[in-house]
Design a protein around this motif. Structure first.
Motif, mmCIF file in Angstrom:
data_model
loop_
_atom_site.group_PDB
_atom_site.id
_atom_site.type_symbol
_atom_site.label_atom_id
_atom_site.label_comp_id
_atom_site.label_asym_id
_atom_site.label_seq_id
_atom_site.Cartn_x
_atom_site.Cartn_y
_atom_site.Cartn_z
ATOM 1 N N GLY A 159 7.095 -6.733 -3.049
ATOM 2 C CA GLY A 159 7.762 -7.424 -4.164
ATOM 3 C C GLY A 159 7.694 -6.614 -5.458
ATOM 4 N N LEU A 160 7.794 -5.298 -5.315
ATOM 5 C CA LEU A 160 7.714 -4.429 -6.505
ATOM 6 C C LEU A 160 9.105 -4.299 -7.120
ATOM 7 C CD1 LEU A 160 5.493 -1.636 -4.885
ATOM 8 C CD2 LEU A 160 4.708 -3.581 -6.262
ATOM 9 N N LYS A 161 9.099 -4.082 -8.443
ATOM 10 C CA LYS A 161 10.379 -4.018 -9.147
ATOM 11 C C LYS A 161 11.088 -2.674 -8.923
ATOM 12 C CE LYS A 161 10.644 -4.068 -13.714
ATOM 13 N NZ LYS A 161 9.727 -4.201 -14.766
ATOM 14 N N ASP A 162 10.338 -1.614 -8.950
ATOM 15 C CA ASP A 162 10.947 -0.289 -8.897
ATOM 16 C C ASP A 162 9.902 0.770 -8.506
ATOM 17 O OD1 ASP A 162 9.347 -0.097 -11.106
ATOM 18 O OD2 ASP A 162 10.983 -0.145 -12.558
ATOM 19 N N GLU A 163 10.297 2.039 -8.620
ATOM 20 C CA GLU A 163 9.401 3.138 -8.223
ATOM 21 C C GLU A 163 8.206 3.275 -9.172
ATOM 22 O OE1 GLU A 163 12.707 3.328 -8.159
ATOM 23 O OE2 GLU A 163 12.944 3.380 -5.985
ATOM 24 N N LEU A 164 8.394 2.835 -10.428
ATOM 25 C CA LEU A 164 7.242 2.879 -11.350
ATOM 26 C C LEU A 164 6.160 1.918 -10.855
ATOM 27 C CD1 LEU A 164 8.771 2.999 -14.956
ATOM 28 C CD2 LEU A 164 7.627 4.831 -13.701
ATOM 29 N N GLU A 165 6.605 0.762 -10.400
ATOM 30 C CA GLU A 165 5.626 -0.195 -9.857
ATOM 31 C C GLU A 165 5.054 0.310 -8.526
ATOM 32 O OE1 GLU A 165 6.631 -4.345 -9.925
ATOM 33 O OE2 GLU A 165 6.761 -4.348 -12.121
ATOM 34 N N LEU A 166 5.828 1.125 -7.825
ATOM 35 C CA LEU A 166 5.308 1.719 -6.581
ATOM 36 C C LEU A 166 4.170 2.709 -6.913
ATOM 37 C CD1 LEU A 166 5.476 1.960 -3.509
ATOM 38 C CD2 LEU A 166 7.263 3.696 -3.789
ATOM 39 N N GLN A 167 4.371 3.457 -7.989
ATOM 40 C CA GLN A 167 3.292 4.367 -8.426
ATOM 41 C C GLN A 167 2.047 3.544 -8.782
ATOM 42 O OE1 GLN A 167 3.173 7.946 -10.208
ATOM 43 N NE2 GLN A 167 1.691 7.462 -11.780
ATOM 44 N N SER A 168 2.270 2.438 -9.466
ATOM 45 C CA SER A 168 1.165 1.572 -9.846
ATOM 46 C C SER A 168 0.477 1.003 -8.589
ATOM 47 C CB SER A 168 1.695 0.457 -10.748
ATOM 48 O OG SER A 168 0.685 -0.448 -11.034
ATOM 49 N N TYR A 169 1.270 0.643 -7.564
ATOM 50 C CA TYR A 169 0.726 0.162 -6.283
ATOM 51 C C TYR A 169 -0.193 1.234 -5.686
ATOM 52 C CZ TYR A 169 0.627 -0.653 -1.249
ATOM 53 O OH TYR A 169 0.206 -0.808 0.048
ATOM 54 N N VAL A 202 6.882 21.081 -12.339
ATOM 55 C CA VAL A 202 6.550 19.886 -11.564
ATOM 56 C C VAL A 202 7.352 19.871 -10.261
ATOM 57 C CG1 VAL A 202 6.652 17.359 -11.598
ATOM 58 C CG2 VAL A 202 5.984 18.606 -13.660
ATOM 59 N N GLU A 203 6.686 19.717 -9.157
ATOM 60 C CA GLU A 203 7.318 19.685 -7.832
ATOM 61 C C GLU A 203 7.843 18.275 -7.525
ATOM 62 O OE1 GLU A 203 7.619 22.265 -5.515
ATOM 63 O OE2 GLU A 203 8.706 20.700 -4.409
ATOM 64 N N GLU A 204 9.006 18.228 -6.909
ATOM 65 C CA GLU A 204 9.604 16.911 -6.619
ATOM 66 C C GLU A 204 9.040 16.261 -5.359
ATOM 67 O OE1 GLU A 204 13.808 17.714 -6.797
ATOM 68 O OE2 GLU A 204 13.815 17.438 -8.973
ATOM 69 N N ASP A 205 8.534 17.078 -4.437
ATOM 70 C CA ASP A 205 7.933 16.490 -3.233
ATOM 71 C C ASP A 205 6.512 16.041 -3.547
ATOM 72 O OD1 ASP A 205 9.822 16.672 -0.887
ATOM 73 O OD2 ASP A 205 10.044 18.648 -1.822
ATOM 74 N N VAL A 206 6.248 14.769 -3.220
ATOM 75 C CA VAL A 206 4.962 14.141 -3.571
ATOM 76 C C VAL A 206 4.488 13.330 -2.356
ATOM 77 C CG1 VAL A 206 5.637 14.029 -6.005
ATOM 78 C CG2 VAL A 206 6.072 12.053 -4.539
ATOM 79 N N PHE A 207 3.267 12.807 -2.426
ATOM 80 C CA PHE A 207 2.792 11.976 -1.310
ATOM 81 C C PHE A 207 3.723 10.773 -1.131
ATOM 82 C CE2 PHE A 207 -1.612 13.683 -2.363
ATOM 83 C CZ PHE A 207 -1.753 14.402 -1.172
ATOM 84 N N CYS A 208 4.005 10.423 0.118
ATOM 85 C CA CYS A 208 4.845 9.259 0.408
ATOM 86 C C CYS A 208 4.017 7.992 0.171
ATOM 87 C CB CYS A 208 5.327 9.314 1.854
ATOM 88 S SG CYS A 208 6.259 7.849 2.324
ATOM 89 N N ALA A 209 4.545 7.110 -0.664
ATOM 90 C CA ALA A 209 3.788 5.891 -0.999
ATOM 91 C C ALA A 209 4.041 4.770 0.008
ATOM 92 C CB ALA A 209 4.158 5.429 -2.410
#
Ligand code: ACM
Ligand code: ZN
Length: 554
Positions: free
Chosen positions: A362-372, A304-311
């Motif tokens: 108003g997201l809680k964390d990066e998991l919610e950013l993925q959900s966004y 798995v690559e660590e560089d991903v699309f910027c959200a």
């Protein structure tokens, strides 16, 4: 009296010699097993005079008539006449649409000594009836060349059939290794022959972008090629590479050709465009879509690559929407798979743009950013009248409305999604990942990913979790087998790893649960080896049982 005894004895010898009985039994080796089959004692024999009468004869129903005619034409050179016809006629095949059949994919096939009648609610049911007839015919019909003195007899029977699940699929990763169009078509052929109806085409990866996108030519000019590939298995340190540039892609013309080919076999192709992770090839082409700006190179290692699309960058959403617009133009499928799996959050944690987005939304964390990220794309896809599918990580941080979940890390994601009213396709890796070894003794096996998924284990899988109520179980659309190709470099290996495990998925997806029987399945698969040989397709023939489980039981 004496003559009649003699006659009876002669008749008994003629009709009951083991080879004759066996060959008729062998012809009943259908995969997937039908819901109901009542066998008679006679046969119907196709000849050059057999007509195919179709009611109504149109573009869709003609596909099945032509498939059947083709099966006779290949080995005999005889072209069966195909024509509109309103009723059965002696010595003919009569195919008709019949509204009294409930299931859209169901059919009733009656074979008498006088002819065949196929009734189905829709053209797809006629097509599946012909796949059944195909398996009743001798395997020589699969050969491209003429076969002398071929007896095209099939046993008399009444087969009433319909699928258990609406979704019966196979996945193929062409990101790690890709395969020529002719092999993709053959993969589709094998699915159709076993009454599967979805081909999930995994088209983008860290290690290669495989679909031409007109608006972003660098995706294939740059993103479709890696400098070299990891040699052998990955180590913690000291990996070696093969030094051979690798790559390629499917042009839009080729994609359209494959989509049309699948459509004629009643198979929907679901394209997968990975986001926000597994996007290193895209970032190599367009580094401005990353958090750091790069530069990158198309990944040479697996994993798995660590560089991903910027959200946090709106240009990323513009890019993804443009790509999906072209993808939706190429693929008419209701579903568009947007990946969503294995997206490390390391870059997002450090990226000012991503952090700004988290704050603003108003997201809680990066998991919610993925959900966004996924919700935003889901909104776009659904505005075009389509639906997204995502791997079960899309549950993390909140599931997008309208999303269908592919549950791969086990059944848990699928269970949670079904409980919250979302549709689910089951692909738990432990049972359905064909990148893993198919036998315990690996000495003579090609290198595979480390797991153990023997045929018996795949066959044992039932996609309806007991934890779900009857109502929730309705959200389980079906199941799919997955073929990840890190260690699959050639079309031959692709087939060897896929078959016969794919056909276990086909039977679980189609046949009633109470008819499933592994011993019977193995007998039928073994019988089918001759047909696969006639086609020229490769398959695994070693130990089919789950020997590890057998030992543990003792
Ligand atoms: C997956 O196997 N990463 C879906
Ligand atoms: Zn970012």
């Amino acid at each position: 009296m004496k003559t009649s005894i003699l006659l009876t004895t002669i008749l008994l010898i003629i009709f009951a010699t083991p080879s004759r009985v066996m060959s008729m039994e062998a012809k009943k080796a259908l995969i997937p097993a039908p819901v109901s089959a009542v066998w008679g004692s006679g046969t119907f024999t196709f000849s050059g005079q057999t007509k195919i009468l179709v009611s109504p004869l149109n573009e869709q129903t003609r596909l099945s008539a032509e498939l059947l005619a083709g099966l006779v034409k290949n080995p005999t050179g005889k072209s069966l006449a195909i024509m509109q016809g309103e009723k059965p006629a002696k010595g003919s095949v009569f195919m008709t649409l019949d509204g009294s059949i409930k299931n859209n994919e169901g059919y009733v096939l009656e074979v008498t000594t006088k002819g065949l009648t196929i009734r189905a609610k829709s053209a797809v049911g006629l097509f599946y009836a012909v796949q059944t007839i195909r398996q009743l015919l001798p395997e020589d019909v699969e050969k491209a060349e003429l076969v002398a003195n071929l007896n095209l007899s099939i046993p008399t029977c009444t087969i009433t059939d319909e699928p258990r699940f609406a979704y019966r699929g196979m996945h193929l990763d062409v990101g790690r290794h890709l395969f020529p169009v002719k092999n993709i078509k053959r993969y589709i052929d094998m699915l159709a022959m076993h009454k599967m109806n979805n081909f999930h085409w995994h088209l983008t990866e860290d290690q290669g972008w495989r679909i031409e996108i007109k608006k972003y030519p660098k995706l294939t000019e740059i993103g479709a090629y890696r400098k070299e590939t990891l040699a052998g298995l990955q180590k913690k340190t000291g990996n070696t590479f093969d030094g051979i540039p690798y790559g390629g892609f499917y042009s839009q013309n080729e994609i359209r050709e494959v989509v049309a080919y699948a459509k004629a076999k009643f198979i929907t192709i679901i394209p997968e465009i990975e986001m926000p992770g597994h996007s290193c090839a895209a970032l190599t082409a367009y580094p401005e879509l990353s958090c750091t700006g790069g530069p990158f190179e198309v990944r040479k290692l697996w994993g798995v690559e660590e560089d991903v699309f910027c959200a946090g960058n709106d240009r990323v959403f513009g890019f993804v929407e443009d790509v999906l617009t072209e993808v939706m133009d190429l693929f008419p499928s209701q579903y568009i798979h947007i990946g969503g799996d294995e997206c490390p959050k390391k870059r997002w944690e450090k990226c000012p743009k991503c952090q700004k987005r988290i704050k603003e939304q108003g997201l809680k964390d990066e998991l919610e950013l993925q959900s966004y990220f996924i919700r935003r794309i889901e909104k776009f896809v659904s505005s075009k009248g389509r639906n997204i599918i995502g791997w079960d990580e899309i549950l993390e941080g909140g599931l997008a409305p309208g999303a269908t979940v592919m549950s791969w890390r086990g059944e848990e994601g699928g269970i949670a999604a079904a409980k919250s009213g979302h549709d689910v396709i089951m692909t738990p890796g432990k049972y359905t990942y064909f990148c893993y070894y198919q036998c315990e003794d690996r000495t003579n096996q090609p290198i595979a990913l480390g797991g153990y998924v023997p045929l018996e284990l795949t066959y044992s899988y039932d996609p309806l979790p007991k934890e779900l109520s009857a109502l929730e179980q309705k959200h389980i659309l079906g199941l799919e087998g997955c073929l990840w190709t890190e260690q699959i470099q050639t079309p031959e290996l692709l087939e060897y790893m896929s078959y016969p495990r794919t056909f276990a998925i086909a039977e679980t997806g189609w046949s009633p649960a109470n008819l499933k029987n592994f011993d019977s399945f193995v007998k039928r698969i073994t019988e089918m080896h001759k047909r696969y040989d006639a086609i020229g397709v490769k398959y695994y023939t070693g130990e089919y049982r789950d020997t590890k489980a057998l030992k543990e039981k003792k």
